[in-house]
Design a protein around this motif. Structure first.
Motif, mmCIF file in Angstrom:
data_model
loop_
_atom_site.group_PDB
_atom_site.id
_atom_site.type_symbol
_atom_site.label_atom_id
_atom_site.label_comp_id
_atom_site.label_asym_id
_atom_site.label_seq_id
_atom_site.Cartn_x
_atom_site.Cartn_y
_atom_site.Cartn_z
ATOM 1 N N ARG B 79 0.846 -1.213 0.000
ATOM 2 C CA ARG B 79 0.000 0.000 0.000
ATOM 3 C C ARG B 79 0.874 1.253 0.000
ATOM 4 O O ARG B 79 0.610 2.214 -0.728
ATOM 5 N N ALA B 80 1.920 1.238 0.834
ATOM 6 C CA ALA B 80 2.820 2.396 0.896
ATOM 7 C C ALA B 80 3.484 2.619 -0.462
ATOM 8 O O ALA B 80 3.620 3.756 -0.922
ATOM 9 N N ALA B 81 3.884 1.524 -1.103
ATOM 10 C CA ALA B 81 4.559 1.641 -2.402
ATOM 11 C C ALA B 81 3.629 2.252 -3.444
ATOM 12 O O ALA B 81 4.012 3.174 -4.171
ATOM 13 N N ALA B 82 2.400 1.737 -3.511
ATOM 14 C CA ALA B 82 1.444 2.281 -4.481
ATOM 15 C C ALA B 82 1.169 3.753 -4.181
ATOM 16 O O ALA B 82 1.138 4.594 -5.085
ATOM 17 N N HIS B 83 1.001 4.071 -2.915
ATOM 18 C CA HIS B 83 0.724 5.455 -2.509
ATOM 19 C C HIS B 83 1.864 6.376 -2.916
ATOM 20 O O HIS B 83 1.655 7.546 -3.269
ATOM 21 N N THR B 390 2.645 14.190 7.508
ATOM 22 C CA THR B 390 2.205 13.924 8.882
ATOM 23 C C THR B 390 2.070 12.418 9.039
ATOM 24 O O THR B 390 2.089 11.689 8.043
ATOM 25 N N GLU B 391 1.905 11.960 10.262
ATOM 26 C CA GLU B 391 1.738 10.517 10.465
ATOM 27 C C GLU B 391 0.510 10.006 9.719
ATOM 28 O O GLU B 391 0.492 8.891 9.216
ATOM 29 N N ASP B 392 -0.523 10.842 9.643
ATOM 30 C CA ASP B 392 -1.759 10.416 8.975
ATOM 31 C C ASP B 392 -1.575 10.232 7.473
ATOM 32 O O ASP B 392 -2.368 9.543 6.828
ATOM 33 N N TYR B 393 -0.564 10.860 6.914
ATOM 34 C CA TYR B 393 -0.352 10.766 5.466
ATOM 35 C C TYR B 393 0.069 9.360 5.049
ATOM 36 O O TYR B 393 -0.201 8.922 3.933
ATOM 37 N N ALA B 412 2.653 11.514 -6.817
ATOM 38 C CA ALA B 412 1.959 10.628 -7.759
ATOM 39 C C ALA B 412 0.470 10.653 -7.456
ATOM 40 O O ALA B 412 0.065 10.612 -6.292
ATOM 41 N N THR B 413 -0.346 10.726 -8.507
ATOM 42 C CA THR B 413 -1.800 10.708 -8.292
ATOM 43 C C THR B 413 -2.417 9.397 -8.752
ATOM 44 O O THR B 413 -3.429 8.968 -8.207
ATOM 45 N N ASP B 414 -1.804 8.784 -9.777
ATOM 46 C CA ASP B 414 -2.389 7.561 -10.336
ATOM 47 C C ASP B 414 -1.281 6.595 -10.724
ATOM 48 O O ASP B 414 -0.230 7.011 -11.203
ATOM 49 N N GLY B 426 -4.663 9.743 -6.012
ATOM 50 C CA GLY B 426 -3.999 9.807 -4.711
ATOM 51 C C GLY B 426 -4.491 8.796 -3.695
ATOM 52 O O GLY B 426 -3.972 8.728 -2.588
ATOM 53 N N VAL B 427 -5.497 7.998 -4.074
ATOM 54 C CA VAL B 427 -6.047 7.031 -3.123
ATOM 55 C C VAL B 427 -5.695 5.609 -3.575
ATOM 56 O O VAL B 427 -5.900 5.258 -4.739
ATOM 57 N N VAL B 428 -5.176 4.820 -2.653
ATOM 58 C CA VAL B 428 -4.813 3.440 -2.976
ATOM 59 C C VAL B 428 -6.074 2.629 -3.238
ATOM 60 O O VAL B 428 -7.031 2.690 -2.467
ATOM 61 N N VAL B 429 -6.090 1.905 -4.368
ATOM 62 C CA VAL B 429 -7.269 1.130 -4.769
ATOM 63 C C VAL B 429 -7.195 -0.252 -4.123
ATOM 64 O O VAL B 429 -6.176 -0.934 -4.237
#
Lengths: 307, 430
Positions: B79-83, B390-393, B412-414, B426-429
């Motif tokens: 997830r972190a990588a895709a984000h 931030t930590e939430d990011y 990165a957005t997509d 910007g949102v992980v699918v």
């Protein structure tokens, strides 16, 4: 009022801060050293925790006496009696004690930066009683007090600090404090004991005690930590004594008015010969006495400032 | 599923493209690249004002799985990588158990396929258990898909053992990634030696400990012919050694992390912020500047994060006992865009080389080019979108970032991974 809330390191103290500490300590001198009842009510009702996460005798007892003489309520916790040995984190230990509403922590720690870390977990005031190889600011203050008592001033004095500088929190706090007060500092050690970056302290550096001893007003001998000899930074006690030890022969070459200091505990016969430790120039016991006075001053100034 | 990415500025130095194009993806492949494409069946991804590049690759990450799942798992790391905009990562073998045989290579590959967010290209250990004593089953791991070999986390201390490793690997088309550290010199060091160590009163980790082993491994490269890649280079002198080896024509490459490019030991202040504790440590300002020059002039081949997740309690403690490392996957591209591309120091095509083309080649993966017939691993970047770190990011399970508190521009957005959308605006699918 000091310019700092906590006493963590000497590098954040101004010359005015240091002078205030030394002058205040001086005002305690007649109380502690002349009266029968060696006590003032200055910190009555204030609570101090001596958190000693690493073994210490002289620093702990010096703080405890200073606290009693200021009428503070204090308790002492050691690393072996605290839950730190049970694997509790520093933050948990501090928050647990803090929940009992204390005014001050005096901290001795094996790891550099521990006192700073504690300030992040409590509203209480923190005094660093020595952290790892980093700083030992209350030792520096008692040293400055002792030196000033003898010379009447600090600026312009030539001070040699001799010994295991690389592992020394005493050097880490004393050298910058001396520089702040206008003294000229020379660091004397074998290359394997020299500090990583002497330029940061703004000090002179040499490997040869014999080259500088005749010019010095103060020769400050550090304890060589015998447990650090493994790893072969120096080959033997005997050789260290021969090259860097303060012998009677070297003592005889010092300026007439020069003095000798040592933070203790001493290794007689290694960094300092027994006769030298007890000679007229030695201020080693004066340092111990000054320790109570200056620690009283530090606690009084840091806690009293809140009233 | 078909996607039409419309109007993005496409940058791919491999095909000489640096212009506005439409790109049509169908299934796992790019099917058309042209100035204007109409495709009624395809979902449109608006690319106007954005840059489209070959999918980003991070060839140095720690996903901690198996063994330390409380820090990160293959799923959360993915997830972190895709984000962060990545389509490929190479995971380091210092898990528990260590990735040192074929079965241990299959595990992260299988888990990654299940997560379905990023191609995980596991690296195998050079020595069994990363103990530096005997050869790991390198051939078995090659056959199961190992991308490269490394004992990362430690240097192989014995020169003789390292020579055996490199000689053995030389029969395969794989790179040896060397963590260079002479442990008798780094000792108990926890911070760069010199001013920072003196100021903060801690044992120093000297540049020499790294440079001496870089020199040794370059000589072993000369002797064995095995391709050598220097991990997380941190000093000016070490880079000079690599440059000299390259000038000689030896198969030597190196990588640098964003934290060694954009932070130095002066950033470590009296607060003892343990998120700045790294191995190798943050070095001097002059080292940092030399590394920045090196990533621009081509002497450093790629940017990697050394993504090193640690739990809160492993960092929220005294510096000397805190764990080494920072997470990096989600800040790497924003840092490069903010500090390098956005300031005009680095071109977009150089960014693509160091974050996609070169690491993909070092992992011996098939090139991804923005042309018809290539696998659709693509990253779409908005150079103007701003983020607060931030930590939430973070999507990563751990939050130990050296860059917390920074405000960065460009992200990165997509992301399409083999034609599958893994990041959407910007949102992980999934």
């Amino acid at each position: 009022m000091l310019s700092v809330k906590h006493l963590i390191d000497t590098t954040s103290l101004t010359a005015d801060d240091i002078t205030q500490i030394l002058d205040t300590a001086k005002s305690f001198d007649p109380i502690v050293n002349a009266r029968t009842i060696k006590k003032v009510p200055a910190l009555r009702g204030r609570t101090i925790v001596n958190l000693f996460l690493e073994p210490s005798t002289r620093t702990l007892k010096s703080f405890e006496l200073a606290e009693k003489r200021l009428s503070a309520d204090s308790i002492s916790m050691g690393g072996s009696t605290s839950s730190v040995v049970k694997g509790e984190s520093l933050a948990d230990t501090i928050q647990t004690i803090d929940a009992m509403n204390v005014d001050m922590f005096v901290v001795r720690a094996r790891l550099a930066g521990t006192p700073q870390k504690i300030t992040e977990n409590t509203d209480a005031i923190v005094i660093n009683g020595g952290d790892g190889k980093h700083q030992h600011p209350t030792q520096a203050m008692l040293d400055l007090y002792t030196i000033r008592e003898h010379f009447g001033h600090l600026d312009g004095l030539k001070v040699a600090i001799v010994g295991d500088l690389a592992h020394s929190r005493v050097c880490g706090s004393l050298a910058p404090a001396l520089k702040t007060m206008g003294a000229d500092v020379t660091l004397v050690a074998p290359p394997t004991f020299q500090v990583g970056d002497p330029s940061w302290f703004g000090c002179n550096q040499t490997n040869h005690l014999d080259d500088v001893i005749e010019d010095m007003d103060v020769v400050y001998m550090l304890r060589v930590q015998l447990e650090r000899m493994e790893g072969a930074a120096i080959p033997s006690r005997r050789e260290y004594n021969r090259l860097y030890g303060l012998s009677l022969e070297r003592e005889a070459r010092m300026k007439p008015n020069a003095i000798i200091c040592h933070p203790g505990p001493m290794n007689r016969g290694m960094e300092i010969d027994a006769e030298v430790a007890d000679c007229a120039r030695s201020r080693i016991l004066n340092q111990v006495n000054a320790g109570v006075l200056t620690r009283m001053a530090e606690m009084y100034l840091l806690l009293g400032g809140e009233e | 599923m078909a996607y039409l990415i419309k109007g993005a500025h496409v940058v791919d130095p491999q095909v000489g493209l640096d212009d506005i194009r439409d790109v049509l993806v169908d299934g796992k492949e790019i099917v058309e690249v042209a100035e204007s494409i109409e495709a009624a069946d395809a979902e449109v991804i608006e690319g106007t004002g954005k840059y489209l590049v070959p999918g980003l690759v991070d060839m140095h990450v720690h996903f901690r799985d198996p063994g330390f799942e409380y820090k990160e798992t293959i799923a959360t790391g993915s997830r972190a990588a895709a984000h962060g905009g990545f389509t490929d990562v190479a995971t380091m073998p210092n898990t528990d158990p260590v990735t040192d045989d074929g079965a241990e290579i299959r595990y992260p590959s299988d888990r990654a396929r299940k997560a379905g967010l990023v191609h995980v290209r596991p690296m195998g250990a050079l020595t069994r258990g990363e103990k530096g004593e005997s050869l790991a089953e390198i051939g078995d791991m090659v056959m199961e898909g190992a991308s490269a070999f490394s004992d990362d986390g430690h240097g192989v201390q014995s020169a003789g053992m390292m020579k055996t490793c490199m000689a053995y690997v030389s029969q395969f088309d794989r790179v040896v990634c060397a963590h260079c550290e002479v442990e008798s010199l780094s000792g108990n060091g926890v911070i760069n030696s010199g001013r920072a160590a003196t100021r903060l009163g801690m044992f120093g980790w000297p540049p020499l400990a790294e440079e001496l082993e870089i020199w040794r491994d370059i000589e072993l490269c000369r002797s064995t012919g095995c391709a050598l890649h220097i991990c997380h280079i941190s000093t000016e002198k070490g880079l000079e050694l690599v440059k000299a080896a390259k000038a000689e024509g030896l198969p030597v490459t190196c990588e640098v992390t964003p934290h060694h490019l954009f932070l130095c030991d002066e950033d470590i202040d009296d607060t003892y912020n343990t998120n700045l504790k790294m191995n190798p440590p943050l070095r001097k300002r002059s080292d940092m500047e030399a590394l920045c020059a090196g990533i621009l002039d081509g002497s450093i081949d790629c940017v990697v994060t050394d993504h090193a997740p640690h739990a809160k309690h492993e960092k929220d403690c005294e510096w000397e006992i805190a764990f080494f490392g920072t997470i990096g996957l989600e800040t790497s591209l924003p840092l490069m865009l903010t500090n390098m591309v956005g300031t005009g120091k680095m071109s977009w095509s150089r960014l693509v080389e160091v974050m996609a083309v070169n690491p993909r080649a070092l992992l011996r993966c098939k090139p991804v080019k923005i042309e018809a017939g290539s696998q659709a691993d693509l990253t779409l970047i908005d150079p103007k979108r701003e983020i607060d770190v931030t930590e939430d990011y973070f999507q990563s399970k751990s939050k130990n970032s050296a860059f917390l508190g920074q405000h960065l521009t460009g992200v990165a957005t997509d992301v399409l991974m083999a034609g599958k959308r893994t990041l959407a605006d910007g949102v992980v699918v999934a």
